[in-house]
Write a protein that holds these residues in place. Structure first.
Motif, PDB file in Angstrom:
ATOM      1  N   TYR A 110       0.869  -1.183   0.000  1.00  0.00           N
ATOM      2  CA  TYR A 110       0.000   0.000   0.000  1.00  0.00           C
ATOM      3  C   TYR A 110       0.902   1.227   0.000  1.00  0.00           C
ATOM      4  CZ  TYR A 110      -3.161  -3.705   1.345  1.00  0.00           C
ATOM      5  OH  TYR A 110      -3.859  -4.884   1.378  1.00  0.00           O
ATOM      6  N   PHE A 111       1.082   1.804  -1.168  1.00  0.00           N
ATOM      7  CA  PHE A 111       2.120   2.810  -1.385  1.00  0.00           C
ATOM      8  C   PHE A 111       1.492   4.165  -1.690  1.00  0.00           C
ATOM      9  CE2 PHE A 111       5.186   5.116  -3.999  1.00  0.00           C
ATOM     10  CZ  PHE A 111       6.342   4.987  -3.248  1.00  0.00           C
ATOM     11  N   PHE A 112       1.538   5.051  -0.724  1.00  0.00           N
ATOM     12  CA  PHE A 112       1.155   6.442  -0.921  1.00  0.00           C
ATOM     13  C   PHE A 112       1.851   7.247   0.178  1.00  0.00           C
ATOM     14  CE2 PHE A 112      -1.649  10.154  -1.298  1.00  0.00           C
ATOM     15  CZ  PHE A 112      -1.726  10.256  -2.670  1.00  0.00           C
ATOM     16  N   PRO A 113       3.189   7.308   0.111  1.00  0.00           N
ATOM     17  CA  PRO A 113       3.957   7.884   1.216  1.00  0.00           C
ATOM     18  C   PRO A 113       3.883   9.397   1.254  1.00  0.00           C
ATOM     19  CG  PRO A 113       5.415   7.279  -0.555  1.00  0.00           C
ATOM     20  CD  PRO A 113       4.039   6.830  -0.970  1.00  0.00           C
ATOM     21  N   GLY A 114       4.457   9.956   2.298  1.00  0.00           N
ATOM     22  CA  GLY A 114       4.479  11.396   2.451  1.00  0.00           C
ATOM     23  C   GLY A 114       5.447  12.074   1.499  1.00  0.00           C
ATOM     24  N   TYR A 115       5.316  13.363   1.441  1.00  0.00           N
ATOM     25  CA  TYR A 115       6.106  14.204   0.545  1.00  0.00           C
ATOM     26  C   TYR A 115       7.600  14.014   0.754  1.00  0.00           C
ATOM     27  CZ  TYR A 115       8.419  18.589  -0.779  1.00  0.00           C
ATOM     28  OH  TYR A 115       9.291  19.517  -1.273  1.00  0.00           O
ATOM     29  N   ASP A 172      -5.595  -6.249  -3.934  1.00  0.00           N
ATOM     30  CA  ASP A 172      -6.766  -6.776  -3.247  1.00  0.00           C
ATOM     31  C   ASP A 172      -7.850  -5.718  -3.130  1.00  0.00           C
ATOM     32  OD1 ASP A 172      -5.187  -5.278  -1.576  1.00  0.00           O
ATOM     33  OD2 ASP A 172      -5.211  -6.682   0.099  1.00  0.00           O
ATOM     34  N   MET A 173      -7.468  -4.437  -3.199  1.00  0.00           N
ATOM     35  CA  MET A 173      -8.423  -3.330  -3.212  1.00  0.00           C
ATOM     36  C   MET A 173      -8.042  -2.399  -4.363  1.00  0.00           C
ATOM     37  SD  MET A 173      -8.868  -2.458   0.851  1.00  0.00           S
ATOM     38  CE  MET A 173      -7.099  -2.248   1.112  1.00  0.00           C
ATOM     39  N   PRO A 174      -8.916  -2.176  -5.352  1.00  0.00           N
ATOM     40  CA  PRO A 174      -8.552  -1.380  -6.532  1.00  0.00           C
ATOM     41  C   PRO A 174      -8.019   0.003  -6.214  1.00  0.00           C
ATOM     42  CG  PRO A 174     -10.631  -2.531  -6.904  1.00  0.00           C
ATOM     43  CD  PRO A 174     -10.271  -2.756  -5.465  1.00  0.00           C
ATOM     44  N   ILE A 175      -8.506   0.636  -5.138  1.00  0.00           N
ATOM     45  CA  ILE A 175      -8.056   1.981  -4.814  1.00  0.00           C
ATOM     46  C   ILE A 175      -6.562   2.031  -4.516  1.00  0.00           C
ATOM     47  CG2 ILE A 175      -8.524   1.822  -2.326  1.00  0.00           C
ATOM     48  CD1 ILE A 175      -9.483   4.735  -2.450  1.00  0.00           C
ATOM     49  N   ALA A 216      -4.290   4.863  -6.220  1.00  0.00           N
ATOM     50  CA  ALA A 216      -3.555   5.850  -5.432  1.00  0.00           C
ATOM     51  C   ALA A 216      -2.077   5.850  -5.799  1.00  0.00           C
ATOM     52  CB  ALA A 216      -3.739   5.562  -3.946  1.00  0.00           C
ATOM     53  N   ALA A 217      -1.473   4.665  -5.888  1.00  0.00           N
ATOM     54  CA  ALA A 217      -0.050   4.594  -6.216  1.00  0.00           C
ATOM     55  C   ALA A 217       0.225   5.137  -7.613  1.00  0.00           C
ATOM     56  CB  ALA A 217       0.436   3.155  -6.100  1.00  0.00           C
ATOM     57  N   SER A 218      -0.668   4.845  -8.571  1.00  0.00           N
ATOM     58  CA  SER A 218      -0.425   5.268  -9.950  1.00  0.00           C
ATOM     59  C   SER A 218      -0.453   6.785 -10.108  1.00  0.00           C
ATOM     60  CB  SER A 218      -1.449   4.626 -10.890  1.00  0.00           C
ATOM     61  OG  SER A 218      -2.757   5.094 -10.610  1.00  0.00           O
ATOM     62  N   LEU A 219      -1.099   7.483  -9.181  1.00  0.00           N
ATOM     63  CA  LEU A 219      -1.106   8.943  -9.228  1.00  0.00           C
ATOM     64  C   LEU A 219       0.294   9.527  -9.050  1.00  0.00           C
ATOM     65  CD1 LEU A 219      -4.293   9.704  -7.081  1.00  0.00           C
ATOM     66  CD2 LEU A 219      -4.091   9.737  -9.572  1.00  0.00           C
ATOM     67  N   LEU A 220       1.201   8.718  -8.501  1.00  0.00           N
ATOM     68  CA  LEU A 220       2.569   9.187  -8.245  1.00  0.00           C
ATOM     69  C   LEU A 220       3.542   8.786  -9.351  1.00  0.00           C
ATOM     70  CD1 LEU A 220       2.744   8.130  -4.479  1.00  0.00           C
ATOM     71  CD2 LEU A 220       2.107  10.362  -5.397  1.00  0.00           C
ATOM     72  N   TYR A 221       3.093   7.991 -10.311  1.00  0.00           N
ATOM     73  CA  TYR A 221       4.025   7.418 -11.284  1.00  0.00           C
ATOM     74  C   TYR A 221       4.770   8.484 -12.084  1.00  0.00           C
ATOM     75  CZ  TYR A 221       2.253   2.637 -10.575  1.00  0.00           C
ATOM     76  OH  TYR A 221       1.927   1.401 -10.062  1.00  0.00           O
ATOM     77  N   HIS A 222       4.098   9.526 -12.546  1.00  0.00           N
ATOM     78  CA  HIS A 222       4.780  10.562 -13.312  1.00  0.00           C
ATOM     79  C   HIS A 222       5.918  11.178 -12.503  1.00  0.00           C
ATOM     80  CE1 HIS A 222       2.896  11.137 -17.230  1.00  0.00           C
ATOM     81  NE2 HIS A 222       1.710  10.903 -16.687  1.00  0.00           N
ATOM     82  N   HIS A 223       5.649  11.508 -11.258  1.00  0.00           N
ATOM     83  CA  HIS A 223       6.667  12.124 -10.406  1.00  0.00           C
ATOM     84  C   HIS A 223       7.873  11.201 -10.248  1.00  0.00           C
ATOM     85  CE1 HIS A 223       4.032  15.413  -9.179  1.00  0.00           C
ATOM     86  NE2 HIS A 223       3.078  14.519  -9.020  1.00  0.00           N
TER      87      HIS A 223
END
Length: 412
Positions: free
Chosen positions: A234-239, A264-267, A271-278
């Motif tokens: 579950y990857f959505f770490p801080g700045y 196991d949960m699509p979200i 969430a992680a893919s929102l960071l891929y460009h960065h």
């Protein structure tokens, strides 16, 4: 960083998935002579939960002190028969619940006891991300989880033992026996050296150690010179953690992330893919594990530093949950973990490239701006939530059925 310390002279073994983990834990419990303490987020009444149930019952029946701590959110549906089968033979079952309930419902679902720790006789310990449920076994099918834990022996086990005793004594306002045991444990000598690994227990709580695990990650990333491999479910770490990864990649470190491709949960994937460009634009390599759901929380830096534990790199784990990781400085263990993660990347992952992503648009720029500031400020925002001290509710044996009651009447 955690009020704890690096301890030398430990033996550590990587355990991959339930096939390696469950037999080793159950064997250790069967061999216990004095004491077994288990902490887990999830315990289900399936074949794995029944295996743990049988091992704990057997230990208690031969006079071993057995304490089981579960999370009230993660393990909500255990039957009175399941609990009674433990408490009736002397197993102390405690439920972590950080807040008051209203009409029997737990309102604070965010602060969870997410640790997975076992300590047997103060001599063997297990730490990792594997829960006691059948979905950690391959025969569960396509939704079986990929995960990791470690078995430890040596001086660090003494430190882990003191930690779990303290959690029970303080969180449960525990029995006189546990308070006496904790007092004695504080004065016990460390276990004798049995190996070469240098290990530290690092935990996260909502009082004194609110960001210790993340700080260890950031420090290791900051000092990495050659490679960083992080496998996290579950990857959505801080700045700040994202910033350190990007900086490492830009200075030439081979930074690789293994994330969920079949979540196991699509979200989680969204969430992680929102960071891929960065990440990709800074040179970070992203791999999606596509064979089945990834549940691991492991990482390695260069050829010596590694970590295995319960902490994801998301807001729940980094800012809210109770978590426990071990951090290891040992080349041999690092090599074993490296080989397992390389195998995942080679045979079970899809590498994500910039050209695979959607083109930038006005909306994507706005969304990127918003995500940037959410990541930057959410650790501070979570500080506004109630910081409940750990509360452990002991479960008593269920009442005996009235004399003459039939099994049907009792079940009803």
């Amino acid at each position: 960083m955690n009020g704890r310390r690096w301890l030398q002279g430990n033996a550590i073994e990587l355990l991959e998935n339930g096939e390696q983990f469950f037999p080793r834990v159950f064997e250790a419990i069967r061999e216990a002579q004095r004491e077994v303490i288990v902490e887990t987020f999830i315990l289900f009444d399936d074949k794995v939960g029944q295996g743990l149930h049988a091992a704990l019952r057997s230990a208690a029946q031969r006079g071993v002190k057995v304490d089981l701590m579960i999370d009230g959110f993660g393990s909500p549906d255990l039957s009175p028969e399941f609990i009674g089968g433990l408490t009736s033979v002397g197993v102390k079952v405690r439920v972590f619940d950080p807040g008051r309930q209203v009409f029997g419902q737990r309102l604070n679902v965010f602060r969870r006891m997410h640790r997975k720790i076992v300590v047997v006789d103060g001599q063997r310990a297990f730490v990792g991300g594997i829960n006691y449920s059948a979905d950690h076994l391959m025969d569960f099918g396509p939704k079986a989880k990929q995960d990791y834990a470690v078995e430890l022996r040596g001086p660090v086990v003494t430190e882990i033992h003191r930690f779990v005793l303290h959690a029970i004594a303080v969180g449960g306002k525990g029995s006189g026996w546990f308070r006496r045991r904790l007092k004695a444990a504080r004065h016990e000598e460390l276990n004798s050296p049995v190996g070469e690994a240098e290990v530290q227990l690092v935990t996260r709580d909502n009082r004194r150690h609110t960001n210790d695990i993340e700080r260890h990650y950031r420090a290791a990333i900051r000092t990495a010179r050659e490679r960083i491999v992080i496998a996290n479910a579950y990857f959505f770490p801080g700045y700040r953690l994202i910033k350190e990864m990007r900086r490492a990649a830009r200075r030439g470190v081979d930074v690789r992330l293994i994330l969920q491709g079949e979540p196991d949960m699509p979200i989680v994937k969204t969430a992680a893919s929102l960071l891929y460009h960065h990440l990709l634009n800074a040179g970070v390599r992203v791999y999606e594990y596509c064979e089945r759901p990834l549940h691991g929380k492991v990482a390695l830096m260069d050829d010596q530093w590694s970590t295995v534990g319960s902490s994801n790199l998301d807001p729940l784990s980094l800012s809210l949950n109770l978590e426990a990781n071990v951090i290891v400085r040992d080349r041999a263990f690092n090599q074993v973990l490296s080989e397992r993660l390389e195998h995942l990347m080679t045979y079970s992952c899809k590498q994500i490239r910039v050209e695979d992503l959607a083109e930038w648009s006005g909306w994507r720029l706005v969304r990127s701006f918003l995500i940037f500031h959410v990541l930057r400020w959410y650790p501070s925002l979570t500080g506004w939530l109630p910081r409940h001290a750990p509360r452990l509710k002991p479960l008593d044996p269920p009442p005996l059925p009235p004399a003459g009651a039939t099994q049907t009447e009792t079940a009803a």
